[in-house]
Design a protein around this motif. Sequence first.
Motif, PDB file in Angstrom:
ATOM      1  N   ARG A 177       5.662   7.772   6.509  1.00 19.58           N
ATOM      2  CA  ARG A 177       5.371   7.224   5.196  1.00 19.58           C
ATOM      3  C   ARG A 177       5.342   8.303   4.097  1.00 19.58           C
ATOM      4  O   ARG A 177       4.592   8.207   3.124  1.00 19.58           O
ATOM      5  N   THR A 224       8.992   5.415   1.447  1.00 19.77           N
ATOM      6  CA  THR A 224       8.802   4.000   1.772  1.00 19.77           C
ATOM      7  C   THR A 224      10.157   3.353   2.047  1.00 19.77           C
ATOM      8  O   THR A 224      11.162   3.737   1.455  1.00 19.77           O
ATOM      9  N   MET A 235       2.729  -0.731  10.528  1.00 21.26           N
ATOM     10  CA  MET A 235       2.612   0.043   9.297  1.00 21.26           C
ATOM     11  C   MET A 235       3.264  -0.712   8.151  1.00 21.26           C
ATOM     12  O   MET A 235       2.758  -0.745   7.036  1.00 21.26           O
ATOM     13  N   VAL A 236       4.427  -1.298   8.454  1.00 27.56           N
ATOM     14  CA  VAL A 236       5.150  -2.087   7.459  1.00 27.56           C
ATOM     15  C   VAL A 236       5.842  -3.232   8.176  1.00 27.56           C
ATOM     16  O   VAL A 236       6.327  -3.068   9.302  1.00 27.56           O
ATOM     17  N   TYR A 249       3.761  -3.220   3.147  1.00 27.30           N
ATOM     18  CA  TYR A 249       2.991  -2.214   3.870  1.00 27.30           C
ATOM     19  C   TYR A 249       1.565  -2.696   4.154  1.00 27.30           C
ATOM     20  O   TYR A 249       1.003  -3.499   3.399  1.00 27.30           O
ATOM     21  N   GLU A 276      -3.815   0.646   2.641  1.00 27.05           N
ATOM     22  CA  GLU A 276      -3.772   2.105   2.669  1.00 27.05           C
ATOM     23  C   GLU A 276      -4.680   2.696   3.749  1.00 27.05           C
ATOM     24  O   GLU A 276      -4.337   3.685   4.399  1.00 27.05           O
ATOM     25  N   ASP A 322      -5.409   1.439   6.645  1.00 23.99           N
ATOM     26  CA  ASP A 322      -4.734   1.299   7.941  1.00 23.99           C
ATOM     27  C   ASP A 322      -3.572   2.279   8.065  1.00 23.99           C
ATOM     28  O   ASP A 322      -3.332   2.841   9.143  1.00 23.99           O
ATOM     29  N   ILE A 323      -2.855   2.490   6.955  1.00 26.74           N
ATOM     30  CA  ILE A 323      -1.733   3.435   6.974  1.00 26.74           C
ATOM     31  C   ILE A 323      -2.232   4.846   7.257  1.00 26.74           C
ATOM     32  O   ILE A 323      -1.630   5.583   8.040  1.00 26.74           O
ATOM     33  N   ARG A 324      -3.341   5.226   6.644  1.00 28.11           N
ATOM     34  CA  ARG A 324      -3.892   6.569   6.902  1.00 28.11           C
ATOM     35  C   ARG A 324      -4.225   6.743   8.374  1.00 28.11           C
ATOM     36  O   ARG A 324      -3.971   7.796   8.962  1.00 28.11           O
ATOM     37  N   ARG A 359      -0.946   7.117  10.273  1.00 26.56           N
ATOM     38  CA  ARG A 359      -0.325   8.432  10.032  1.00 26.56           C
ATOM     39  C   ARG A 359      -1.002   9.522  10.853  1.00 26.56           C
ATOM     40  O   ARG A 359      -0.365  10.499  11.233  1.00 26.56           O
TER      41      ARG A 359
END
Length: 254
Positions: free
Chosen positions: A51, A54, A67-68, A78, A81, A83-85, A88
């Motif tokens: 990420r 994008t 993630m997406v 997406y 944020e 959850d994305i962190r 990652r």
Amino acid sequence: MSILKVRNITKRFKNLEVLKGIDLEVDKGEVIAIIGPSGSGKSTLLRCLIRLETVDRGSIEIDGEPMVAEDAEGRSVYAPEKDIRALRRKMGMVFQNFNLFPHKSVLENIIEAPIIVNKLSRREAEAIADQLLQKVGLADKKHNYPCELSGGQQQRVAIARALAMNPDIMLFDEPTSALDPELTGEVLRVIKNLAEEHMTMLVVTHEMGFAKEVANRVIFMDNGVIVEQGTPEQIFEQPQHPRLKAFLGQILRS
């Protein structure tokens, strides 16, 4: 078991479509070498996985968590944020130009993220750093600064820094392309040792000998698509696609 699933991802920079519907599944412990000419989308693929870029369409799933994903109209949506962190943090990335903090010592470069992001104590983070510096052969350089190290040593510090976050997947974006040939071997040895420990890895590389020796699977990309993939033996000894045959022929002549 698949630890990473990529479905039909596309990525466009203005009028240039760099990724054109990439599908990829990566099993836990698998080492994948990604080869291909410059501009084929290899580095962009890695940057989309973590990420740093994008995607425009498609889905990416890490360890069963999205993630997406694609909505009903086919657009990428997406995850939140937070959850994305978390996703990652399951991945570590090593760049071709090291990206170390020049004003921090080797030790400080490695312990910063574990302390700030993973909330480890300094003592815990330093113990991990010492162990990793031993692993990459730089235990005696912990108090040096990046400017005092060779390129190969800096890249090994960068690998230790990524490993300090205890990732499930390691991404390497041409980790030896900025190095003199004599320094390339020391970095590749570290990556080979990680492969022997069954670390899941995606390695964008122009080192064909390394890809042949270490990878479980080799992916050949050209013009934003995966043209051919298979075992190292299949790709290097029995290539099927004319574009792959031409690429390997050019590599062997140079």
